[in-house]
Design a protein around this motif. Structure first.
Motif, PDB file in Angstrom:
ATOM      1  N   LYS A  89      35.218  37.659  39.156  1.00 41.38           N
ATOM      2  CA  LYS A  89      36.238  38.667  39.434  1.00 41.38           C
ATOM      3  C   LYS A  89      36.080  39.834  38.463  1.00 41.38           C
ATOM      4  O   LYS A  89      36.035  39.641  37.247  1.00 41.38           O
ATOM      5  CB  LYS A  89      37.639  38.077  39.314  1.00 41.38           C
ATOM      6  N   VAL A  90      35.996  41.037  39.033  1.00 42.19           N
ATOM      7  CA  VAL A  90      35.892  42.272  38.253  1.00 42.19           C
ATOM      8  C   VAL A  90      37.065  43.155  38.686  1.00 42.19           C
ATOM      9  O   VAL A  90      37.535  43.061  39.818  1.00 42.19           O
ATOM     10  CB  VAL A  90      34.548  42.984  38.502  1.00 42.19           C
ATOM     11  N   TYR A  91      37.500  44.036  37.791  1.00 42.26           N
ATOM     12  CA  TYR A  91      38.716  44.798  38.074  1.00 42.26           C
ATOM     13  C   TYR A  91      38.444  46.299  38.138  1.00 42.26           C
ATOM     14  O   TYR A  91      37.796  46.875  37.264  1.00 42.26           O
ATOM     15  CB  TYR A  91      39.781  44.494  37.019  1.00 42.26           C
ATOM     16  N   GLY A  92      38.960  46.905  39.208  1.00 42.18           N
ATOM     17  CA  GLY A  92      38.939  48.351  39.383  1.00 42.18           C
ATOM     18  C   GLY A  92      40.346  48.826  39.667  1.00 42.18           C
ATOM     19  O   GLY A  92      41.321  48.120  39.397  1.00 42.18           O
ATOM     20  N   SER A  93      40.474  50.009  40.268  1.00 44.80           N
ATOM     21  CA  SER A  93      41.807  50.542  40.532  1.00 44.80           C
ATOM     22  C   SER A  93      41.768  51.551  41.663  1.00 44.80           C
ATOM     23  O   SER A  93      40.768  52.251  41.857  1.00 44.80           O
ATOM     24  CB  SER A  93      42.369  51.203  39.268  1.00 44.80           C
ATOM     25  N   ILE A 106      42.864  46.823  41.543  1.00 42.99           N
ATOM     26  CA  ILE A 106      42.096  46.199  42.616  1.00 42.99           C
ATOM     27  C   ILE A 106      41.223  45.091  42.020  1.00 42.99           C
ATOM     28  O   ILE A 106      40.465  45.334  41.061  1.00 42.99           O
ATOM     29  CB  ILE A 106      41.193  47.216  43.349  1.00 42.99           C
ATOM     30  N   VAL A 107      41.332  43.892  42.543  1.00 44.53           N
ATOM     31  CA  VAL A 107      40.496  42.769  42.112  1.00 44.53           C
ATOM     32  C   VAL A 107      39.270  42.706  43.021  1.00 44.53           C
ATOM     33  O   VAL A 107      39.401  42.530  44.237  1.00 44.53           O
ATOM     34  CB  VAL A 107      41.263  41.435  42.181  1.00 44.53           C
ATOM     35  N   LYS A 141      23.221  35.357  49.954  1.00 48.76           N
ATOM     36  CA  LYS A 141      24.402  35.776  50.683  1.00 48.76           C
ATOM     37  C   LYS A 141      25.448  36.265  49.673  1.00 48.76           C
ATOM     38  O   LYS A 141      25.963  35.494  48.870  1.00 48.76           O
ATOM     39  CB  LYS A 141      24.959  34.613  51.501  1.00 48.76           C
ATOM     40  N   ILE A 142      25.758  37.556  49.749  1.00 50.02           N
ATOM     41  CA  ILE A 142      26.722  38.169  48.828  1.00 50.02           C
ATOM     42  C   ILE A 142      27.977  38.534  49.621  1.00 50.02           C
ATOM     43  O   ILE A 142      27.916  39.302  50.585  1.00 50.02           O
ATOM     44  CB  ILE A 142      26.134  39.421  48.157  1.00 50.02           C
ATOM     45  N   THR A 143      29.096  37.980  49.201  1.00 51.40           N
ATOM     46  CA  THR A 143      30.380  38.307  49.835  1.00 51.40           C
ATOM     47  C   THR A 143      31.278  38.949  48.772  1.00 51.40           C
ATOM     48  O   THR A 143      31.504  38.373  47.712  1.00 51.40           O
ATOM     49  CB  THR A 143      31.064  37.052  50.391  1.00 51.40           C
ATOM     50  N   ILE A 144      31.753  40.131  49.100  1.00 52.25           N
ATOM     51  CA  ILE A 144      32.613  40.873  48.160  1.00 52.25           C
ATOM     52  C   ILE A 144      33.941  41.161  48.847  1.00 52.25           C
ATOM     53  O   ILE A 144      33.977  41.735  49.937  1.00 52.25           O
ATOM     54  CB  ILE A 144      31.959  42.189  47.708  1.00 52.25           C
ATOM     55  N   ASN A 145      35.025  40.746  48.193  1.00 53.26           N
ATOM     56  CA  ASN A 145      36.364  41.027  48.711  1.00 53.26           C
ATOM     57  C   ASN A 145      37.099  41.929  47.718  1.00 53.26           C
ATOM     58  O   ASN A 145      37.113  41.682  46.517  1.00 53.26           O
ATOM     59  CB  ASN A 145      37.150  39.735  48.900  1.00 53.26           C
ATOM     60  N   MET A 146      37.710  42.999  48.250  1.00 56.34           N
ATOM     61  CA  MET A 146      38.479  43.930  47.418  1.00 56.34           C
ATOM     62  C   MET A 146      39.960  43.684  47.697  1.00 56.34           C
ATOM     63  O   MET A 146      40.475  44.046  48.767  1.00 56.34           O
ATOM     64  CB  MET A 146      38.091  45.377  47.719  1.00 56.34           C
TER      65      MET A 146
END
Length: 511
Positions: free
Chosen positions: A4-8, A18-19, A62-67
Protein backbone atom coordinates in the motif's frame (compact mmCIF):
# COMPACT_ATOMS: atom_id res chain seq x y z
CA UNK A 1 2.87 -9.44 -2.82
CA UNK A 2 0.54 -6.64 -1.72
CA UNK A 3 1.87 -3.16 -0.98
CA UNK A 4 0.00 0.00 0.00
CA UNK A 5 1.32 3.41 -1.08
CA UNK A 6 -0.35 6.73 -0.35
CA UNK A 7 -1.21 9.62 -2.66
CA UNK A 8 -3.89 12.30 -2.60
CA UNK A 9 -6.71 13.78 -4.68
CA UNK A 10 -7.94 17.37 -4.48
CA UNK A 11 -11.66 18.12 -4.56
CA UNK A 12 -12.45 21.82 -4.42
CA UNK A 13 -9.66 23.17 -2.23
CA UNK A 14 -9.57 20.18 0.11
CA UNK A 15 -7.49 17.02 -0.31
CA UNK A 16 -8.54 13.39 0.18
CA UNK A 17 -5.96 10.67 0.85
CA UNK A 18 -5.86 7.97 -1.80
CA UNK A 19 -4.61 4.47 -0.93
CA UNK A 20 -2.85 2.88 -3.90
CA UNK A 21 -2.92 -0.91 -3.43
CA UNK A 22 -0.47 -2.76 -5.66
CA UNK A 23 -0.70 -6.56 -5.88
CA UNK A 24 1.67 -8.69 -7.99
CA UNK A 25 0.78 -12.32 -8.61
CA UNK A 26 1.33 -15.12 -11.09
CA UNK A 27 0.16 -14.46 -14.62
CA UNK A 28 0.48 -11.63 -17.12
CA UNK A 29 -1.40 -8.36 -17.28
CA UNK A 30 -1.67 -4.81 -15.99
CA UNK A 31 -5.00 -3.89 -14.39
CA UNK A 32 -5.62 -0.41 -13.00
CA UNK A 33 -8.96 0.12 -11.23
CA UNK A 34 -10.58 2.67 -8.91
CA UNK A 35 -12.00 5.26 -11.37
CA UNK A 36 -8.72 6.55 -12.89
CA UNK A 37 -8.96 8.97 -15.82
CA UNK A 38 -7.10 8.54 -19.11
CA UNK A 39 -4.00 10.39 -17.87
CA UNK A 40 -3.62 7.84 -15.05
CA UNK A 41 -4.36 4.91 -17.36
CA UNK A 42 -1.51 6.03 -19.62
CA UNK A 43 0.89 6.19 -16.68
CA UNK A 44 2.17 2.62 -17.23
CA UNK A 45 4.00 3.79 -20.39
CA UNK A 46 5.71 6.66 -18.53
CA UNK A 47 6.51 4.43 -15.56
CA UNK A 48 7.96 1.65 -17.73
CA UNK A 49 10.29 4.05 -19.58
CA UNK A 50 11.32 5.90 -16.40
CA UNK A 51 12.16 2.66 -14.56
CA UNK A 52 14.06 1.17 -17.50
CA UNK A 53 16.12 4.34 -17.92
CA UNK A 54 17.14 4.10 -14.25
CA UNK A 55 18.04 0.39 -14.15
CA UNK A 56 14.70 -1.04 -12.99
CA UNK A 57 11.69 -2.61 -14.70
CA UNK A 58 8.00 -3.39 -14.52
CA UNK A 59 7.84 -7.14 -13.76
CA UNK A 60 6.29 -9.40 -16.38
CA UNK A 61 3.60 -10.67 -14.03
CA UNK A 62 -0.02 -9.96 -13.26
CA UNK A 63 -0.15 -6.47 -11.71
CA UNK A 64 -3.40 -5.29 -10.15
CA UNK A 65 -3.59 -1.74 -8.85
CA UNK A 66 -6.58 -0.38 -6.94
CA UNK A 67 -6.93 3.32 -6.11
CA UNK A 68 -9.16 3.54 -3.03
CA UNK A 69 -11.70 4.85 -2.28
CA UNK A 70 -12.79 3.33 -5.59
CA UNK A 71 -15.93 5.46 -5.92
CA UNK A 72 -13.99 8.76 -6.20
CA UNK A 73 -12.78 9.77 -9.63
CA UNK A 74 -9.02 10.37 -9.81
CA UNK A 75 -7.42 12.51 -12.48
CA UNK A 76 -4.07 13.83 -13.64
CA UNK A 77 -0.50 12.64 -13.89
CA UNK A 78 0.51 13.29 -10.28
CA UNK A 79 0.11 9.60 -9.36
CA UNK A 80 2.98 8.42 -11.60
CA UNK A 81 5.53 8.38 -8.78
CA UNK A 82 3.04 6.82 -6.34
CA UNK A 83 2.31 3.95 -8.73
CA UNK A 84 5.96 3.46 -9.67
CA UNK A 85 7.11 3.19 -6.03
CA UNK A 86 4.27 0.78 -5.33
CA UNK A 87 5.24 -1.47 -8.27
CA UNK A 88 8.91 -1.49 -7.23
CA UNK A 89 8.05 -2.35 -3.62
CA UNK A 90 5.50 -5.03 -4.53
CA UNK A 91 8.02 -6.71 -6.87
CA UNK A 92 10.75 -6.61 -4.16
CA UNK A 93 13.00 -4.33 -6.22
CA UNK A 94 13.16 -1.93 -3.27
CA UNK A 95 12.55 -2.24 0.49
CA UNK A 96 9.06 -1.41 1.66
CA UNK A 97 9.34 -1.00 5.46
CA UNK A 98 8.86 2.78 5.59
CA UNK A 99 6.78 3.47 2.50
CA UNK A 100 3.52 3.76 4.42
CA UNK A 101 4.92 6.63 6.51
CA UNK A 102 5.09 8.95 3.49
CA UNK A 103 2.67 10.52 1.07
CA UNK A 104 4.22 10.33 -2.41
CA UNK A 105 3.18 12.36 -5.49
CA UNK A 106 4.81 13.39 -8.75
CA UNK A 107 4.55 13.24 -12.54
CA UNK A 108 7.28 11.21 -14.28
CA UNK A 109 9.13 12.07 -17.45
CA UNK A 110 10.49 9.20 -19.53
CA UNK A 111 13.99 9.69 -18.12
CA UNK A 112 12.73 9.50 -14.55
CA UNK A 113 12.81 13.22 -13.79
CA UNK A 114 9.83 14.70 -11.97
CA UNK A 115 7.44 17.36 -13.20
CA UNK A 116 5.47 19.64 -10.82
CA UNK A 117 1.98 18.80 -9.60
CA UNK A 118 -1.12 20.81 -8.70
CA UNK A 119 -2.55 21.19 -5.23
CA UNK A 120 0.65 20.58 -3.22
CA UNK A 121 -0.44 22.88 -0.37
CA UNK A 122 -3.87 21.31 0.38
CA UNK A 123 -2.28 17.86 0.00
CA UNK A 124 0.42 18.76 2.54
CA UNK A 125 -2.22 20.08 4.96
CA UNK A 126 -4.13 16.79 4.68
CA UNK A 127 -0.94 14.75 5.09
CA UNK A 128 -0.20 16.50 8.38
CA UNK A 129 -3.79 16.03 9.57
CA UNK A 130 -3.60 12.28 8.91
CA UNK A 131 -0.28 11.85 10.69
CA UNK A 132 2.10 11.11 7.82
CA UNK A 133 5.75 11.55 8.69
CA UNK A 134 6.65 13.19 5.42
CA UNK A 135 5.63 14.23 1.92
CA UNK A 136 7.79 13.35 -1.11
CA UNK A 137 7.06 15.44 -4.20
CA UNK A 138 8.77 17.29 -7.09
CA UNK A 139 11.33 19.92 -6.14
CA UNK A 140 9.36 22.70 -7.82
CA UNK A 141 6.51 22.19 -5.33
CA UNK A 142 8.65 21.74 -2.22
CA UNK A 143 8.63 25.35 -0.98
CA UNK A 144 4.86 25.46 -1.43
CA UNK A 145 4.26 22.27 0.60
CA UNK A 146 6.83 23.25 3.26
CA UNK A 147 4.57 26.11 4.33
CA UNK A 148 2.83 23.46 6.43
CA UNK A 149 4.50 23.11 9.83
CA UNK A 150 4.93 19.71 11.45
CA UNK A 151 5.44 17.79 8.21
CA UNK A 152 8.77 16.75 6.67
CA UNK A 153 8.80 17.83 3.04
CA UNK A 154 11.30 16.31 0.60
CA UNK A 155 11.65 17.82 -2.85
CA UNK A 156 13.20 15.47 -5.41
CA UNK A 157 14.28 15.85 -9.03
CA UNK A 158 14.43 12.20 -10.13
CA UNK A 159 12.81 8.90 -9.21
CA UNK A 160 16.29 7.49 -8.50
CA UNK A 161 16.52 9.72 -5.41
CA UNK A 162 13.25 8.25 -4.09
CA UNK A 163 14.39 4.70 -4.82
CA UNK A 164 17.70 5.24 -2.99
CA UNK A 165 15.87 6.86 -0.07
CA UNK A 166 13.69 3.79 0.54
CA UNK A 167 16.15 1.08 -0.56
CA UNK A 168 19.51 2.23 0.78
CA UNK A 169 18.49 4.89 3.33
CA UNK A 170 20.23 7.54 1.25
CA UNK A 171 19.26 10.90 2.81
CA UNK A 172 16.93 13.35 1.10
CA UNK A 173 17.31 17.06 1.73
CA UNK A 174 14.37 18.36 3.73
CA UNK A 175 12.84 21.65 2.65
CA UNK A 176 12.38 24.14 5.50
CA UNK A 177 10.23 27.26 5.32
CA UNK A 178 9.64 29.67 8.19
CA UNK A 179 6.10 30.57 7.19
CA UNK A 180 5.77 33.76 9.20
CA UNK A 181 9.23 35.04 8.34
CA UNK A 182 8.73 34.36 4.63
CA UNK A 183 5.33 36.02 4.68
CA UNK A 184 6.54 39.23 6.29
CA UNK A 185 9.76 39.33 4.25
CA UNK A 186 7.80 39.25 0.99
CA UNK A 187 5.33 41.93 2.03
CA UNK A 188 6.42 44.63 -0.40
CA UNK A 189 4.60 47.64 -1.78
CA UNK A 190 2.70 47.02 -5.05
CA UNK A 191 4.18 48.17 -8.33
CA UNK A 192 1.53 50.79 -9.17
CA UNK A 193 1.07 53.95 -7.09
CA UNK A 194 -1.67 56.58 -7.02
CA UNK A 195 1.06 59.23 -6.88
CA UNK A 196 1.46 58.71 -10.63
CA UNK A 197 -2.18 59.62 -11.36
CA UNK A 198 -2.67 63.18 -12.59
CA UNK A 199 -5.88 64.88 -11.46
CA UNK A 200 -8.90 62.57 -10.96
CA UNK A 201 -9.19 63.57 -7.29
CA UNK A 202 -12.86 62.61 -7.07
CA UNK A 203 -12.11 59.18 -8.55
CA UNK A 204 -9.26 58.63 -6.09
CA UNK A 205 -11.71 59.48 -3.32
CA UNK A 206 -14.11 56.80 -4.62
CA UNK A 207 -11.33 54.23 -4.80
CA UNK A 208 -10.34 55.06 -1.22
CA UNK A 209 -13.94 54.55 -0.04
CA UNK A 210 -14.19 51.28 -1.98
CA UNK A 211 -10.94 50.00 -0.46
CA UNK A 212 -11.91 51.09 3.06
CA UNK A 213 -15.22 49.22 3.01
CA UNK A 214 -14.47 46.44 0.53
CA UNK A 215 -17.13 47.82 -1.84
CA UNK A 216 -17.64 46.83 -5.47
CA UNK A 217 -17.14 49.76 -7.86
CA UNK A 218 -17.80 50.52 -11.53
CA UNK A 219 -15.99 53.25 -13.47
CA UNK A 220 -17.88 54.82 -16.39
CA UNK A 221 -15.97 56.97 -18.84
CA UNK A 222 -14.75 57.44 -22.41
CA UNK A 223 -11.68 55.64 -23.82
CA UNK A 224 -8.42 57.05 -22.49
CA UNK A 225 -9.95 58.60 -19.37
CA UNK A 226 -7.78 56.43 -17.11
CA UNK A 227 -10.21 53.73 -15.94
CA UNK A 228 -7.76 50.83 -16.29
CA UNK A 229 -4.90 52.82 -14.82
CA UNK A 230 -6.97 53.62 -11.72
CA UNK A 231 -8.18 50.03 -11.34
CA UNK A 232 -4.63 48.64 -11.42
CA UNK A 233 -3.69 50.90 -8.53
CA UNK A 234 -6.50 49.80 -6.23
CA UNK A 235 -4.49 46.90 -4.67
CA UNK A 236 -1.86 49.43 -3.58
CA UNK A 237 -4.27 51.01 -1.09
CA UNK A 238 -5.86 47.80 0.20
CA UNK A 239 -4.70 46.66 3.65
CA UNK A 240 -1.91 44.02 3.52
CA UNK A 241 -3.10 40.43 3.66
CA UNK A 242 -3.14 38.70 7.00
CA UNK A 243 -1.33 35.37 7.36
CA UNK A 244 -4.67 33.55 7.38
CA UNK A 245 -5.77 35.29 4.15
CA UNK A 246 -2.41 34.48 2.55
CA UNK A 247 -2.74 30.77 3.37
CA UNK A 248 -6.31 30.67 2.07
CA UNK A 249 -5.37 32.47 -1.16
CA UNK A 250 -2.28 30.33 -1.73
CA UNK A 251 -4.38 27.20 -1.29
CA UNK A 252 -6.70 28.19 -4.14
CA UNK A 253 -3.84 29.10 -6.47
CA UNK A 254 -2.11 25.83 -5.56
CA UNK A 255 -5.09 23.83 -6.82
CA UNK A 256 -4.63 25.26 -10.33
CA UNK A 257 -0.83 24.95 -10.24
CA UNK A 258 0.02 28.65 -10.02
CA UNK A 259 2.38 28.48 -7.02
CA UNK A 260 5.33 26.60 -8.60
CA UNK A 261 8.73 27.57 -7.19
CA UNK A 262 6.96 29.96 -4.80
CA UNK A 263 6.02 29.87 -1.17
CA UNK A 264 3.24 31.79 0.49
CA UNK A 265 1.46 34.47 -1.55
CA UNK A 266 1.88 37.78 0.24
CA UNK A 267 0.25 40.18 -2.28
CA UNK A 268 -3.46 40.43 -2.87
CA UNK A 269 -4.37 38.91 -6.25
CA UNK A 270 -5.44 41.15 -9.12
CA UNK A 271 -7.23 39.22 -11.87
CA UNK A 272 -8.09 40.82 -15.21
CA UNK A 273 -9.86 38.28 -17.47
CA UNK A 274 -10.62 39.07 -21.12
CA UNK A 275 -14.24 39.78 -22.07
CA UNK A 276 -14.39 36.59 -24.19
CA UNK A 277 -14.15 34.45 -21.03
CA UNK A 278 -16.69 31.63 -20.58
CA UNK A 279 -18.93 31.26 -17.55
CA UNK A 280 -17.03 28.12 -16.44
CA UNK A 281 -13.71 29.97 -16.62
CA UNK A 282 -15.12 32.91 -14.66
CA UNK A 283 -16.93 31.14 -11.81
CA UNK A 284 -15.26 27.75 -12.03
CA UNK A 285 -16.46 24.45 -13.39
CA UNK A 286 -15.72 21.97 -16.13
CA UNK A 287 -16.36 18.22 -16.16
CA UNK A 288 -13.82 18.00 -13.33
CA UNK A 289 -14.35 21.36 -11.54
CA UNK A 290 -11.53 23.84 -11.14
CA UNK A 291 -11.58 27.29 -9.51
CA UNK A 292 -12.53 30.16 -11.80
CA UNK A 293 -11.34 33.75 -11.92
CA UNK A 294 -13.67 34.84 -9.11
CA UNK A 295 -12.05 32.33 -6.77
CA UNK A 296 -8.52 33.13 -7.97
CA UNK A 297 -9.26 36.74 -7.01
CA UNK A 298 -10.35 35.68 -3.48
CA UNK A 299 -9.09 38.24 -0.93
CA UNK A 300 -8.12 40.48 -3.83
CA UNK A 301 -9.52 42.34 -6.85
CA UNK A 302 -11.40 41.09 -9.91
CA UNK A 303 -11.21 43.68 -12.69
CA UNK A 304 -13.70 43.35 -15.56
CA UNK A 305 -12.69 45.85 -18.23
CA UNK A 306 -15.35 46.86 -20.79
CA UNK A 307 -18.14 45.22 -18.78
CA UNK A 308 -20.87 45.38 -21.49
CA UNK A 309 -18.61 43.38 -23.83
CA UNK A 310 -18.87 40.32 -21.57
CA UNK A 311 -21.65 37.92 -22.47
CA UNK A 312 -24.70 38.68 -20.35
CA UNK A 313 -25.14 35.06 -19.23
CA UNK A 314 -21.50 35.06 -18.07
CA UNK A 315 -22.08 38.13 -15.92
CA UNK A 316 -25.33 36.79 -14.50
CA UNK A 317 -23.65 33.73 -12.99
CA UNK A 318 -21.62 36.10 -10.78
CA UNK A 319 -24.68 37.39 -8.94
CA UNK A 320 -24.98 34.61 -6.39
CA UNK A 321 -21.21 34.37 -5.62
CA UNK A 322 -21.08 38.16 -5.12
CA UNK A 323 -23.75 37.87 -2.43
CA UNK A 324 -22.65 34.63 -0.76
CA UNK A 325 -18.89 35.17 -1.22
CA UNK A 326 -18.51 31.55 -2.27
CA UNK A 327 -19.42 29.54 -5.35
CA UNK A 328 -20.80 26.01 -5.27
CA UNK A 329 -20.43 23.77 -8.31
CA UNK A 330 -22.64 20.70 -8.33
CA UNK A 331 -22.07 17.55 -10.34
CA UNK A 332 -24.01 14.28 -10.33
CA UNK A 333 -21.57 12.52 -8.00
CA UNK A 334 -20.10 15.37 -5.94
CA UNK A 335 -20.30 19.05 -5.06
CA UNK A 336 -17.38 21.41 -4.51
CA UNK A 337 -17.36 24.87 -2.96
CA UNK A 338 -14.74 27.54 -3.64
CA UNK A 339 -14.41 30.78 -1.63
CA UNK A 340 -14.89 33.94 -3.70
CA UNK A 341 -14.70 36.96 -1.42
CA UNK A 342 -13.38 39.54 -3.87
CA UNK A 343 -13.72 43.21 -4.70
CA UNK A 344 -15.27 43.70 -8.11
CA UNK A 345 -13.88 46.62 -10.09
CA UNK A 346 -15.60 47.07 -13.45
CA UNK A 347 -15.20 49.64 -16.17
CA UNK A 348 -17.30 50.58 -19.17
CA UNK A 349 -17.80 53.21 -21.83
CA UNK A 350 -20.96 55.26 -21.28
CA UNK A 351 -22.19 54.55 -24.82
CA UNK A 352 -21.24 52.46 -27.89
CA UNK A 353 -19.27 55.43 -29.25
CA UNK A 354 -17.67 55.91 -25.85
CA UNK A 355 -18.09 59.65 -25.41
CA UNK A 356 -21.57 60.22 -23.95
CA UNK A 357 -20.34 61.94 -20.77
CA UNK A 358 -17.37 63.72 -22.37
CA UNK A 359 -18.34 67.43 -22.61
CA UNK A 360 -15.84 68.05 -25.42
CA UNK A 361 -16.91 65.22 -27.74
CA UNK A 362 -20.05 64.88 -29.86
CA UNK A 363 -22.61 62.20 -29.03
CA UNK A 364 -22.67 59.82 -32.00
CA UNK A 365 -24.97 57.14 -30.61
CA UNK A 366 -28.76 57.31 -30.79
CA UNK A 367 -30.83 56.87 -27.60
CA UNK A 368 -31.93 53.42 -28.82
CA UNK A 369 -28.30 52.34 -29.39
CA UNK A 370 -27.30 53.60 -25.98
CA UNK A 371 -30.18 51.82 -24.27
CA UNK A 372 -29.31 48.58 -26.07
CA UNK A 373 -25.67 48.95 -25.06
CA UNK A 374 -26.39 49.66 -21.39
CA UNK A 375 -29.04 46.94 -21.15
CA UNK A 376 -26.30 44.33 -21.60
CA UNK A 377 -25.75 44.81 -17.86
CA UNK A 378 -28.74 43.70 -15.83
CA UNK A 379 -30.27 45.79 -13.07
CA UNK A 380 -29.76 43.07 -10.42
CA UNK A 381 -26.04 42.96 -11.24
CA UNK A 382 -25.71 46.75 -11.03
CA UNK A 383 -27.56 46.69 -7.70
CA UNK A 384 -24.75 44.52 -6.34
CA UNK A 385 -22.18 47.19 -7.22
CA UNK A 386 -22.03 49.71 -4.38
CA UNK A 387 -20.30 52.61 -6.13
CA UNK A 388 -20.95 53.95 -9.66
CA UNK A 389 -18.64 56.80 -10.65
CA UNK A 390 -18.13 58.78 -13.85
CA UNK A 391 -14.56 59.22 -15.09
CA UNK A 392 -13.87 62.17 -17.40
CA UNK A 393 -10.64 62.81 -19.34
CA UNK A 394 -7.90 64.71 -17.53
CA UNK A 395 -7.34 68.23 -18.92
CA UNK A 396 -3.95 69.09 -20.40
CA UNK A 397 -2.89 71.47 -17.63
CA UNK A 398 -3.17 68.65 -15.08
CA UNK A 399 -1.53 66.09 -17.37
CA UNK A 400 1.48 68.38 -17.82
CA UNK A 401 1.74 69.15 -14.11
CA UNK A 402 4.96 67.51 -12.88
CA UNK A 403 3.93 67.51 -9.23
CA UNK A 404 3.20 64.10 -7.73
CA UNK A 405 -0.24 63.32 -6.39
CA UNK A 406 -1.01 61.83 -3.00
CA UNK A 407 0.83 58.51 -2.67
CA UNK A 408 -0.78 55.13 -2.13
CA UNK A 409 1.07 54.78 1.18
CA UNK A 410 -0.71 57.84 2.61
CA UNK A 411 -4.10 56.71 1.30
CA UNK A 412 -3.58 53.19 2.61
CA UNK A 413 -2.97 54.49 6.15
CA UNK A 414 -6.44 56.05 6.13
CA UNK A 415 -7.91 52.85 4.68
CA UNK A 416 -6.25 50.75 7.38
CA UNK A 417 -7.56 53.06 10.09
CA UNK A 418 -11.11 52.69 8.73
CA UNK A 419 -10.71 48.91 8.47
CA UNK A 420 -9.52 48.79 12.08
CA UNK A 421 -12.74 50.48 13.16
CA UNK A 422 -14.71 47.87 11.22
CA UNK A 423 -12.68 45.01 12.70
CA UNK A 424 -13.58 46.17 16.19
CA UNK A 425 -17.21 46.69 15.20
CA UNK A 426 -17.59 43.17 13.82
CA UNK A 427 -15.23 41.34 16.20
CA UNK A 428 -18.02 39.12 17.51
CA UNK A 429 -19.23 38.21 13.99
CA UNK A 430 -17.27 35.38 12.44
CA UNK A 431 -18.26 35.91 8.80
CA UNK A 432 -18.23 39.73 8.66
CA UNK A 433 -14.99 41.71 8.59
CA UNK A 434 -15.79 44.95 6.72
CA UNK A 435 -18.80 47.08 5.78
CA UNK A 436 -19.50 45.59 2.35
CA UNK A 437 -20.18 42.22 4.01
CA UNK A 438 -22.95 43.56 6.26
CA UNK A 439 -26.36 41.96 5.98
CA UNK A 440 -29.72 43.60 6.64
CA UNK A 441 -29.50 42.98 10.38
CA UNK A 442 -26.08 44.66 10.68
CA UNK A 443 -27.13 47.58 8.46
CA UNK A 444 -30.09 48.32 10.72
CA UNK A 445 -27.83 48.14 13.78
CA UNK A 446 -24.76 50.09 12.61
CA UNK A 447 -26.22 52.52 10.05
CA UNK A 448 -28.86 54.33 12.10
CA UNK A 449 -29.86 57.71 10.63
CA UNK A 450 -31.13 60.93 12.16
CA UNK A 451 -34.33 62.54 10.83
CA UNK A 452 -32.65 64.87 8.31
CA UNK A 453 -30.59 61.99 6.87
CA UNK A 454 -33.74 59.86 6.58
CA UNK A 455 -35.55 62.63 4.67
CA UNK A 456 -32.61 63.07 2.31
CA UNK A 457 -32.40 59.35 1.58
CA UNK A 458 -36.17 59.02 1.17
CA UNK A 459 -36.20 61.85 -1.37
CA UNK A 460 -33.33 60.27 -3.32
CA UNK A 461 -35.03 56.85 -3.31
CA UNK A 462 -38.25 58.31 -4.74
CA UNK A 463 -36.59 60.62 -7.25
CA UNK A 464 -34.14 58.04 -8.60
CA UNK A 465 -36.53 55.09 -8.23
CA UNK A 466 -33.92 53.06 -6.39
CA UNK A 467 -34.38 49.42 -5.43
CA UNK A 468 -34.28 48.08 -1.87
CA UNK A 469 -30.84 46.63 -2.57
CA UNK A 470 -29.61 50.06 -3.73
CA UNK A 471 -30.93 51.49 -0.47
CA UNK A 472 -28.76 49.06 1.48
CA UNK A 473 -25.74 49.85 -0.71
CA UNK A 474 -26.07 53.56 -0.02
CA UNK A 475 -26.17 52.92 3.72
CA UNK A 476 -23.10 50.67 3.56
CA UNK A 477 -21.09 53.24 1.59
CA UNK A 478 -22.22 56.02 3.93
CA UNK A 479 -21.06 53.92 6.90
CA UNK A 480 -17.63 53.58 5.26
CA UNK A 481 -17.42 57.34 4.58
CA UNK A 482 -18.20 57.93 8.25
CA UNK A 483 -15.48 55.45 9.27
CA UNK A 484 -12.93 57.29 7.13
CA UNK A 485 -13.84 60.46 9.01
CA UNK A 486 -13.68 58.61 12.36
CA UNK A 487 -17.36 59.44 12.90
CA UNK A 488 -19.44 57.15 15.07
CA UNK A 489 -22.71 58.40 13.55
CA UNK A 490 -23.74 58.28 9.87
CA UNK A 491 -24.51 61.93 9.15
CA UNK A 492 -26.35 63.77 6.40
CA UNK A 493 -23.15 64.66 4.49
CA UNK A 494 -22.15 60.99 4.48
CA UNK A 495 -25.52 59.98 3.01
CA UNK A 496 -25.33 62.82 0.47
CA UNK A 497 -21.92 61.70 -0.77
CA UNK A 498 -22.98 58.05 -0.94
CA UNK A 499 -26.03 58.95 -3.06
CA UNK A 500 -23.74 60.65 -5.58
CA UNK A 501 -22.04 57.33 -6.19
CA UNK A 502 -25.12 55.79 -7.87
CA UNK A 503 -24.56 57.29 -11.34
CA UNK A 504 -26.21 54.47 -13.27
CA UNK A 505 -29.43 54.86 -11.27
CA UNK A 506 -29.97 58.37 -12.55
CA UNK A 507 -32.41 59.25 -15.30
CA UNK A 508 -30.58 59.49 -18.60
CA UNK A 509 -28.36 56.48 -18.00
CA UNK A 510 -30.62 53.46 -17.87
CA UNK A 511 -33.84 55.12 -18.97
Amino acid sequence: MLIKVYGSAVFGIEATTIVVEVNIDKGIGYHLVGLPDNAIKESNYRIAAALQNNGYRIPGKKITINMAPADLRKEGTAYDLTLAVGILAASNQIRSENIDKFLIMGELSLDGSLQPIKGALPIAIKAREEGFEGFILPNENASEAAIVDGLKVYGVDNIKEVIDFFDTDAPLEQTHVDTRQEFYEHLHFPEFDFADVKGQESIKRCMEIAAAGGHNIILIGPPGAGKTMLAKRLPSILPPMTLHEALETTKIHSVVGKVKNKGLMSQRPFRNPHHTISSAALVGGGSYPQPGEISLSHNGVLFLDELPEFERRVLEVMRQPMEDREVTIARAQFTVTYPSSFMLVASMNPSPGGYFNDPDAPVTSSPAEMQRYLSKISGPLLDRIDIHIEVTPVPFDKLSDERKGESSIVIRKRVEAAREIQTQRFEEMESIHYNAQMGTKQIRKFCKLNESSKRLLKDAMQRLNLSARAYDRILKVARTIADLEQSEQVLENHISEAIQYRSLDREGWLG
